[in-house]
Every structure is written in C-alpha cells, then in structure tokens.
Scaffold this motif. Structure first.
Motif, PDB file in Angstrom:
ATOM      1  N   ASP A   3       1.517   7.828   1.299  1.00 33.34           N
ATOM      2  CA  ASP A   3       2.949   6.783   1.119  1.00 33.34           C
ATOM      3  C   ASP A   3       3.888   7.582   0.544  1.00 33.34           C
ATOM      4  N   SER A   4       3.799   8.508   0.075  1.00 33.81           N
ATOM      5  CA  SER A   4       4.751   9.465  -1.017  1.00 33.81           C
ATOM      6  C   SER A   4       5.456   9.916   0.446  1.00 33.81           C
ATOM      7  N   ARG A  27       7.708   7.332   2.115  1.00 34.40           N
ATOM      8  CA  ARG A  27       8.975   6.665   1.293  1.00 34.40           C
ATOM      9  C   ARG A  27       9.932   7.703   1.349  1.00 34.40           C
ATOM     10  N   ARG A  28       9.432   9.041   1.105  1.00 27.19           N
ATOM     11  CA  ARG A  28      10.434  10.162   1.172  1.00 27.19           C
ATOM     12  C   ARG A  28      11.248  10.188   2.697  1.00 27.19           C
ATOM     13  N   LEU A  74      12.010   7.609   4.446  1.00 29.07           N
ATOM     14  CA  LEU A  74      12.602   6.461   4.349  1.00 29.07           C
ATOM     15  C   LEU A  74      14.209   6.854   3.515  1.00 29.07           C
ATOM     16  N   ARG A  75      14.004   7.378   2.435  1.00 26.55           N
ATOM     17  CA  ARG A  75      14.946   7.770   1.572  1.00 26.55           C
ATOM     18  C   ARG A  75      16.016   8.870   2.256  1.00 26.55           C
ATOM     19  N   HIS A 125      14.707   9.396  -6.114  1.00 29.34           N
ATOM     20  CA  HIS A 125      13.502   8.664  -6.639  1.00 29.34           C
ATOM     21  C   HIS A 125      14.060   7.669  -7.691  1.00 29.34           C
ATOM     22  N   LYS A 183       9.252   3.444  -5.761  1.00 30.43           N
ATOM     23  CA  LYS A 183       8.213   2.753  -4.912  1.00 30.43           C
ATOM     24  C   LYS A 183       8.584   1.257  -4.835  1.00 30.43           C
ATOM     25  N   PHE A 195      10.959  -0.373  -2.374  1.00 27.26           N
ATOM     26  CA  PHE A 195      10.398  -0.378  -0.925  1.00 27.26           C
ATOM     27  C   PHE A 195       9.345  -1.555  -0.931  1.00 27.26           C
ATOM     28  N   ASP A 196       8.475  -1.899  -2.381  1.00 26.05           N
ATOM     29  CA  ASP A 196       7.701  -3.089  -2.243  1.00 26.05           C
ATOM     30  C   ASP A 196       8.487  -4.468  -1.950  1.00 26.05           C
ATOM     31  N   LEU A 214       7.593  -3.062   2.610  1.00 31.37           N
ATOM     32  CA  LEU A 214       6.946  -1.861   3.174  1.00 31.37           C
ATOM     33  C   LEU A 214       5.419  -1.714   2.537  1.00 31.37           C
ATOM     34  N   SER A 231       1.936  -0.540   1.732  1.00 30.46           N
ATOM     35  CA  SER A 231       1.281   0.842   1.137  1.00 30.46           C
ATOM     36  C   SER A 231      -0.117   0.891   1.507  1.00 30.46           C
TER      37      SER A 231
END
Length: 412
Positions: A334-335, A338-339, A341-342, A389, A394, A397-398, A402, A404
């Motif tokens: 998950d982390s 998200r990275r 996507l950033r 961050h 998170k 993105f929730d 997205l 999880s």
C-alpha cells in the motif's frame, strides 16, 4: 457439436472472453458476418472431417521468473469451433479425471488445490516434491495425446478435427511453420487436452498411494521425509520422461520445505499447522505489473487512472490472494503504491513554481512548500519525502477511492 444451441453457447462464451484477432485479422463482428455468409460451407467441412483451421498467431509474454511464455492466438472462428468441441468433450472426459486434479475443470479452483496442499502438511507431510514440466504445452506428443483421446471418443470426424487443431501450425514473423508436437496455449481446447494427457500421471501417483495436487502442469507431491521425496522425484521423473515423452526441468524442480517453494502463487509458513502466505515472488510479480501501469498513468488524470486502471488490478489481486492468512506484505505494498502515485503527481507538475502552488494548495506552509519545490531532487525521492506525505496522506487517496490492500484483506 454443431447443434444450434451448442454453437450459440460457444459463441457467447468466446465473445465474453474477448481477446485479439488471429492471423486473419478479423474481429468479432467481421467473424460473425463471415460465419453467417459461409456457414453452410463450414458445416459441410466439419461433417465431412475436412475442416482445416488457420495457423495460430504466436504471441510472447514475459514470465515472472524471466524468459518468455509462448502463447498461440487462434482466429476467432477457430476459437468458436474449439469451444463448441470443448462443450461436448468435457462431459465425456470429466467424470474420469482424478480428484487430485484442479486445473481448468468445472467447479474447481486454484484455491481448492492450495487448501488441499495445506491439509497434507497438517497431516505431517512436510516435504514437497515440486515437479516442473519444461515447456509442457510445446512438448506434448501428438500421437500419445490422440491415443488417449481415442479411448473415449470414437467419432472419426471429431478425432480428425482435434488433430487438425494440433497440427494447424504457428505464424511467427510472417512465416507459418507446421507443428509436429505441442498444443499451443491460448485455444479453448488446450487445457482439456493437457488434462487428458496428464491424467496418466495422476493415475500413476494414485496407484502409488501418493498425496498430491496438480493444477495443469503444476504438480506437487507431499511426503513425510526428504529421503522419500528424493525417491519420488527420481521415479516420477523417469515415468514422465519415458512414458509421457515430456521433459522435467531439473533446475526448477526440487525436493524442499513447502515454505521455500510456491504453488499457484502461494506459499506456506513453517509452523506445525502451516498458514497460507504470499511469497516475495508473487509480490514482485504484482509490482512489475503495476510499474508498467504507472508509466501509463503519468499523462492521465489521477482520479480516473485510479478508478479505471489501477483499482481493477488491485481488486483482482485481492480476490485471488484473500486466501492467504498472513497479511504483513499488504501494508508495505500500500505504501509503495501511494508513493508511486505521489511520484506521478510530482512529474505532472513539471515546473518548480507549479509544484510550489500545488503544495500550498494542499495545505503546506509557504516556506516549506518553496524549499520542497526547488529542492532539485527527482520524482522518486520527492514521492517518498515528508512534504508529499504531509500534502497527500493516505486519507487523500482514500477520498479518491484508491483500494487499500491492507484494509480490504483485513476486513471480515
């Protein structure tokens, strides 16, 4: 096979599976129009046993462990005829197949095979004989396969049709070559034909009283000791190579603890009552697939990219790997997602001033946003840095829906 009801059901199935055109270049609408126009002629050839399928189009896809997997894409017309044949052949062969065979059979799934493997280990059979067949679909001996088909099928026209599909040839680089052995992956009939040939392996293992699970060409035998495992490996390799005329890949086959091997994408913990887990190899495979997807997402609206491209892949992964009892890998994945996507956002902003404005709009103090926007570091660094961050946690993105992995897998 050519009854209207069977043919209509076959067409619906082939169409629902979608897939690319074959060597004739015809899509579904073009093929349907051609069938309507020439059905009488096609039907006569099928009834006379003179139908000649087109060569399959060779497509190569990368394998997770390196190398290429060769697939054959038949024309849509040939896929339809194969599917119609499959629907009448399956009820003939299915009742005779082993209960230890799980691949490509009605009402059976990979999850059942993995759970059975877990039960064998709980019974004390803590060593696995992992037999890997080398290029199985390319090595099938046509005469041996047809001999086994003839045990149940007496219609000479059907036998001729099956052999015609086996010998239809492969088009590669614009050239067609005949196929003297093998059954190309990609056609509806291939899985059934593989089960027909490998049923002899199942029957031999049953005769010897072994505990095993087979899914297509993946076969695991579970024994109590390493010594007995070595003995089984030696005898079964001899049987496969001499009786079935197939090759065992000795470099990939092994006698080992199940925790060191993977079966259908899963592995097991080492406890007395082992749990099903996701091995690093499967996580690496997902990451490799997602990396290609993220490259595609660089030029797209992030919300629609998540909804239309990323979430379907994650949903499929979750549905398959939900069986695993250990979920520790999910938080790290998950982390990582998200990275990535950033990182897409950072690339899309391009100029430092645009990055400054976006970070301020996301709630960062101007001084921090300015030093971050002009830090001169690359997208991957910034995607994992504290300023991104803080700006896009998170929860952000929730809100973008997205999926999880951790939340979904841990949900009751």
């Amino acid at each position: 096979m050519i009854e209207r009801e069977n043919l209509n059901a076959a067409w619906r199935r082939v169409r629902s599976n979608k897939g690319a055109a074959g060597v004739d270049g015809r899509g579904f609408d073009q093929t349907e129009a051609m069938i309507r126009e020439h059905w009488t002629e096609i039907r006569e050839h099928l009834l006379a046993g003179t139908y000649v399928p087109k060569a399959v189009k060779r497509v190569e896809i990368p394998k997770p462990g390196g190398g290429k997997r060769k697939l054959g894409v038949p024309t849509i017309l040939d896929r339809w005829i194969q599917q119609a044949a499959l629907q009448v052949l399956t009820p003939i062969f299915e009742p005779g197949f082993s209960s230890h065979s799980y691949g490509f059979r009605p009402g059976r799934s990979p999850h059942e095979a993995v759970r059975q493997a877990q039960r064998y280990q709980e019974e004390g059979k803590r060593i696995v004989v992992d037999i890997d067949l080398e290029s199985f679909f390319d090595e099938v001996n046509h005469d041996m396969l047809m001999g086994r088909v003839r045990r149940r099928v007496k219609d000479k026209r059907m036998l001729k049709l099956i052999r015609a599909f086996l010998r239809s040839g492969v088009m590669e680089g614009g050239l067609t070559r005949t196929t003297e052995k093998g059954t190309p992956q990609g056609g509806p009939l291939s899985p059934l034909l593989s089960n027909i040939l490998l049923d002899d392996l199942d029957k031999e293992l049953e005769k010897r009283g072994h505990s095993f699970c087979r899914y297509a060409d993946d076969c695991n035998v579970y024994v109590a000791t390493r010594r007995s495992g070595e003995r089984v490996m030696e005898s079964m390799t001899r049987f496969i190579e001499k009786k079935l005329k197939l090759k065992v890949n000795r470099s990939k086959s092994a006698v080992d603890w199940p925790t060191n091997r993977s079966f259908l994408g899963f592995s097991f913990t080492i406890q007395k009552k082992p749990k099903i887990r996701v091995p690093r190899k499967s996580v690496k495979k997902l990451k490799s697939k997602l990396k290609e997807l993220f490259r595609e997402g660089r030029g797209r609206n992030l919300f629609f990219f998540i909804k239309e491209r990323l979430n379907p892949v994650l949903r499929g992964w979750i549905n398959y790997f939900r069986l695993a009892a250990t979920k520790g890998y999910a938080e790290e994945l998950d982390s990582w997602i998200r990275r990535r996507l950033r990182g897409i956002l950072w690339r899309q902003w391009k100029r430092p001033y645009t990055r400054f404005r976006r970070l301020v709009a996301a709630g960062l103090p101007e001084e921090r946003a300015r030093s971050s926007a002009w830090n001169g570091r690359g997208p991957w660094f910034n995607a994992g840095a504290s300023h991104m961050h803080a700006a896009f946690p998170k929860a952000h993105f929730d809100e973008m829906d997205l999926i999880s992995l951790l939340d979904s897998l841990c949900r009751p």
